[in-house]
Design a protein around this motif. Structure first.
Motif, PDB file in Angstrom:
ATOM      1  N   THR A 243     -10.159  12.959  -7.046  1.00  0.00           N
ATOM      2  CA  THR A 243      -9.988  13.582  -8.351  1.00  0.00           C
ATOM      3  C   THR A 243      -8.530  13.460  -8.767  1.00  0.00           C
ATOM      4  O   THR A 243      -7.631  13.372  -7.912  1.00  0.00           O
ATOM      5  N   PRO A 244      -8.227  13.433 -10.053  1.00  0.00           N
ATOM      6  CA  PRO A 244      -6.860  13.250 -10.529  1.00  0.00           C
ATOM      7  C   PRO A 244      -5.875  14.261  -9.956  1.00  0.00           C
ATOM      8  O   PRO A 244      -6.199  15.454  -9.810  1.00  0.00           O
ATOM      9  N   ASN A 245      -4.691  13.773  -9.609  1.00  0.00           N
ATOM     10  CA  ASN A 245      -3.573  14.581  -9.105  1.00  0.00           C
ATOM     11  C   ASN A 245      -3.847  15.248  -7.752  1.00  0.00           C
ATOM     12  O   ASN A 245      -3.096  16.133  -7.349  1.00  0.00           O
ATOM     13  N   ASP A 246      -4.896  14.803  -7.074  1.00  0.00           N
ATOM     14  CA  ASP A 246      -5.243  15.419  -5.796  1.00  0.00           C
ATOM     15  C   ASP A 246      -4.971  14.490  -4.610  1.00  0.00           C
ATOM     16  O   ASP A 246      -5.475  14.734  -3.517  1.00  0.00           O
ATOM     17  N   TYR A 247      -4.160  13.451  -4.851  1.00  0.00           N
ATOM     18  CA  TYR A 247      -3.878  12.511  -3.760  1.00  0.00           C
ATOM     19  C   TYR A 247      -2.543  11.806  -3.982  1.00  0.00           C
ATOM     20  O   TYR A 247      -2.050  11.695  -5.108  1.00  0.00           O
ATOM     21  N   TYR A 248      -1.958  11.375  -2.864  1.00  0.00           N
ATOM     22  CA  TYR A 248      -0.799  10.484  -2.876  1.00  0.00           C
ATOM     23  C   TYR A 248      -1.309   9.059  -2.703  1.00  0.00           C
ATOM     24  O   TYR A 248      -2.376   8.829  -2.118  1.00  0.00           O
ATOM     25  N   LEU A 249      -0.517   8.089  -3.164  1.00  0.00           N
ATOM     26  CA  LEU A 249      -0.960   6.696  -3.131  1.00  0.00           C
ATOM     27  C   LEU A 249       0.088   5.806  -2.475  1.00  0.00           C
ATOM     28  O   LEU A 249       1.290   5.935  -2.731  1.00  0.00           O
ATOM     29  N   VAL A 250      -0.383   4.912  -1.619  1.00  0.00           N
ATOM     30  CA  VAL A 250       0.429   3.832  -1.058  1.00  0.00           C
ATOM     31  C   VAL A 250      -0.298   2.529  -1.365  1.00  0.00           C
ATOM     32  O   VAL A 250      -1.509   2.423  -1.137  1.00  0.00           O
ATOM     33  N   VAL A 251       0.423   1.537  -1.880  1.00  0.00           N
ATOM     34  CA  VAL A 251      -0.180   0.241  -2.184  1.00  0.00           C
ATOM     35  C   VAL A 251       0.663  -0.868  -1.555  1.00  0.00           C
ATOM     36  O   VAL A 251       1.875  -0.927  -1.777  1.00  0.00           O
ATOM     37  N   GLY A 252       0.045  -1.717  -0.778  1.00  0.00           N
ATOM     38  CA  GLY A 252       0.792  -2.838  -0.198  1.00  0.00           C
ATOM     39  C   GLY A 252       0.132  -3.347   1.069  1.00  0.00           C
ATOM     40  O   GLY A 252      -0.752  -2.704   1.643  1.00  0.00           O
ATOM     41  N   ARG A 253       0.568  -4.512   1.500  1.00  0.00           N
ATOM     42  CA  ARG A 253       0.067  -5.067   2.746  1.00  0.00           C
ATOM     43  C   ARG A 253       0.455  -4.172   3.920  1.00  0.00           C
ATOM     44  O   ARG A 253       1.529  -3.574   3.918  1.00  0.00           O
ATOM     45  N   LEU A 254      -0.399  -4.115   4.902  1.00  0.00           N
ATOM     46  CA  LEU A 254      -0.120  -3.306   6.089  1.00  0.00           C
ATOM     47  C   LEU A 254       0.722  -4.120   7.063  1.00  0.00           C
ATOM     48  O   LEU A 254       0.249  -4.623   8.084  1.00  0.00           O
ATOM     49  N   ILE A 255       2.002  -4.223   6.713  1.00  0.00           N
ATOM     50  CA  ILE A 255       2.966  -4.943   7.533  1.00  0.00           C
ATOM     51  C   ILE A 255       4.145  -4.010   7.794  1.00  0.00           C
ATOM     52  O   ILE A 255       4.403  -3.090   7.007  1.00  0.00           O
ATOM     53  N   PRO A 256       4.874  -4.210   8.884  1.00  0.00           N
ATOM     54  CA  PRO A 256       5.912  -3.246   9.291  1.00  0.00           C
ATOM     55  C   PRO A 256       6.941  -2.924   8.221  1.00  0.00           C
ATOM     56  O   PRO A 256       7.336  -1.753   8.062  1.00  0.00           O
ATOM     57  N   ASP A 257       7.415  -3.931   7.466  1.00  0.00           N
ATOM     58  CA  ASP A 257       8.502  -3.665   6.530  1.00  0.00           C
ATOM     59  C   ASP A 257       8.061  -2.951   5.259  1.00  0.00           C
ATOM     60  O   ASP A 257       8.894  -2.623   4.423  1.00  0.00           O
ATOM     61  N   ASN A 258       6.768  -2.664   5.117  1.00  0.00           N
ATOM     62  CA  ASN A 258       6.318  -1.813   4.020  1.00  0.00           C
ATOM     63  C   ASN A 258       6.227  -0.347   4.449  1.00  0.00           C
ATOM     64  O   ASN A 258       5.971   0.532   3.620  1.00  0.00           O
ATOM     65  N   ASN A 259       6.387  -0.114   5.753  1.00  0.00           N
ATOM     66  CA  ASN A 259       6.556   1.238   6.304  1.00  0.00           C
ATOM     67  C   ASN A 259       5.425   2.211   6.017  1.00  0.00           C
ATOM     68  O   ASN A 259       5.650   3.423   5.908  1.00  0.00           O
ATOM     69  N   ALA A 260       4.200   1.705   5.949  1.00  0.00           N
ATOM     70  CA  ALA A 260       3.059   2.604   5.750  1.00  0.00           C
ATOM     71  C   ALA A 260       2.900   3.560   6.923  1.00  0.00           C
ATOM     72  O   ALA A 260       2.518   4.723   6.741  1.00  0.00           O
ATOM     73  N   ASP A 261       3.214   3.099   8.131  1.00  0.00           N
ATOM     74  CA  ASP A 261       3.095   3.964   9.304  1.00  0.00           C
ATOM     75  C   ASP A 261       4.065   5.146   9.215  1.00  0.00           C
ATOM     76  O   ASP A 261       3.722   6.277   9.571  1.00  0.00           O
ATOM     77  N   LEU A 262       5.260   4.899   8.724  1.00  0.00           N
ATOM     78  CA  LEU A 262       6.263   5.954   8.569  1.00  0.00           C
ATOM     79  C   LEU A 262       5.800   6.985   7.542  1.00  0.00           C
ATOM     80  O   LEU A 262       5.953   8.198   7.740  1.00  0.00           O
ATOM     81  N   ILE A 263       5.225   6.500   6.443  1.00  0.00           N
ATOM     82  CA  ILE A 263       4.748   7.397   5.395  1.00  0.00           C
ATOM     83  C   ILE A 263       3.598   8.260   5.923  1.00  0.00           C
ATOM     84  O   ILE A 263       3.532   9.473   5.672  1.00  0.00           O
ATOM     85  N   VAL A 264       2.689   7.628   6.672  1.00  0.00           N
ATOM     86  CA  VAL A 264       1.576   8.374   7.255  1.00  0.00           C
ATOM     87  C   VAL A 264       2.092   9.444   8.217  1.00  0.00           C
ATOM     88  O   VAL A 264       1.620  10.593   8.208  1.00  0.00           O
ATOM     89  N   GLU A 265       3.065   9.101   9.041  1.00  0.00           N
ATOM     90  CA  GLU A 265       3.624  10.062   9.994  1.00  0.00           C
ATOM     91  C   GLU A 265       4.282  11.235   9.274  1.00  0.00           C
ATOM     92  O   GLU A 265       4.130  12.394   9.670  1.00  0.00           O
ATOM     93  N   GLY A 266       5.022  10.935   8.206  1.00  0.00           N
ATOM     94  CA  GLY A 266       5.649  12.002   7.435  1.00  0.00           C
ATOM     95  C   GLY A 266       4.618  12.908   6.787  1.00  0.00           C
ATOM     96  O   GLY A 266       4.757  14.144   6.803  1.00  0.00           O
TER      97      GLY A 266
END
Length: 372
Positions: free
Chosen positions: A189-212
């Motif tokens: 639903t609107p405004n009820d989520y955060y968004l990350v967009v990008g390839r799942l590669i180390p330099d996009n730091n999705a793992d860091l964002i998930v950990e935070g």
């Protein structure tokens, strides 16, 4: 004027920033009377028409492996283009730097968009890293015009390789939300989520964002859009994080551009963890689609967001991300204001028409006798 474009997966195949650039640029150059030929990966196209939207297409094979596919395809494309009557060969990706030797032999005018600091990306360790650095250096010696997509990257090339370059950013199309109901397919639903967009590669730091995010007690969902077209330890590790936090949602690739746009529009905030490179197309979409942007503190991201005018920043530390989430959730009105104003960051230099005009100026300088 006749232009050949090599180094992407092809047209109108849109997978990354390069393909988006090729699509938007080719169509606009054709509209301005330029004859454009795009070299395409044959294996990616089940149908192979010789022309689409006025863009001429050449389909060449390659060896379909993670590392060699693009390299071999670019090599074959350069050879083919050199035996045609094109006026300028435009390459994308600094990995194509060594092929400038071939274009020199055939006396073809050339330009290359070198993109970011590929040699620093974790996926190119050892020999791969050294190759990208060497290829980038060679590009500055062998190509007639170096193109960078940000002022900060221009400074990097000037400092490392003592070579000036033209700065031409990527573009974006400002878009308003049209069908917010499209996000319901993921139970959002609107405004009820955060968004990350990008390839799942180390330099996009999705793992860091998930950990935070995991360190917070946020009631919102963290939606991760993207994947990699192969199996590797890093992407599997990130996806496995969903097993210990049911607030995580991995959508995989979202190829429907209307659905992707609505995911941007309706997110409470968008996380941008991209670390290396200049102007990032994913960030531009976040601005153009009205996102509250939370970005990794790099000089490239600060250039795009004009300091902190259109975004908030976190450091490369999960605690910094967790603190930023708490701050923004305590001030939802601030997030809303940022969503309302972010599209103003799409200044003239980030519009595709301006980008196309700049490229045409470069090509005209290289071949003034064929000026359009």
């Amino acid at each position: 004027m006749k232009i050949a474009i090599i180094g992407s997966r092809g047209y109108p195949y849109v997978y990354s920033g390069y393909e988006t650039l090729v699509k938007e640029l080719s169509e606009r150059l054709v509209a301005r009377g330029v004859e454009v030929t795009v070299y395409c990966h044959k294996a990616l196209f089940s149908e192979r028409p010789p022309k689409i939207n006025g863009v001429k297409l050449v389909y060449l094979p390659s060896i379909e492996t993670k590392i060699l596919s693009q390299f071999i395809h670019s090599f074959l494309s350069i050879i083919h283009a050199c035996f045609t009557d094109v006026d300028v060969i435009f390459a994308v990706n600094s990995a194509n730097g060594p092929f400038g030797v071939i274009t020199k032999l055939f006396r073809k005018k050339t330009a290359i968009n070198v993109d970011g600091m590929e040699w620093l990306r974790p996926k190119w360790k050892g020999l791969g890293s050294r190759y990208f650095y060497f290829a980038s250096w060679l590009a500055t010696k062998l190509y007639d015009q170096i193109i960078n997509d940000s002022e900060e990257m221009r400074k990097t090339y000037l400092e490392l390789f003592k070579k000036g370059s033209v700065v031409i950013a990527y573009g974006a199309n400002v878009r308003k939300s049209e069908k917010p109901g499209l996000i319901e397919k993921w139970g959002l639903t609107p405004n009820d989520y955060y968004l990350v967009v990008g390839r799942l590669i180390p330099d996009n730091n999705a793992d860091l964002i998930v950990e935070g995010f995991h360190k917070t007690n946020s009631k919102r969902t963290l939606v991760i859009v993207g994947d990699v077209p192969y199996k590797d330890e890093y992407s599997l590790k990130i996806k496995a994080m969903a097993d210990r936090d049911n607030r995580l949602l991995f959508t995989g690739y979202v190829t429907n551009q209307n659905e992707l746009a609505e995911l941007y529009h309706n997110a409470f905030a968008y996380f941008h963890g991209h670390e290396f490179g200049g102007t990032n197309p994913t960030m531009l979409k976040a601005m153009a689609y009205g996102s509250c942007i939370l970005a990794l503190d790099t000089r490239f991201n600060k250039e795009m967001l004009q300091g902190d005018k259109y975004g908030l920043f976190f450091t490369k530390d999960s605690n910094s991300i967790a603190a930023l989430i708490l701050d923004i959730e305590d001030a939802p009105d601030k997030a809303l204001l940022m969503k309302e104003t972010s599209e103003k960051g799409i200044t003239a230099k980030y519009t595709w028409d301006h980008v196309a005009n700049q490229y045409l100026e470069v090509f005209n300088r290289l071949c003034p006798q064929r000026k359009k």
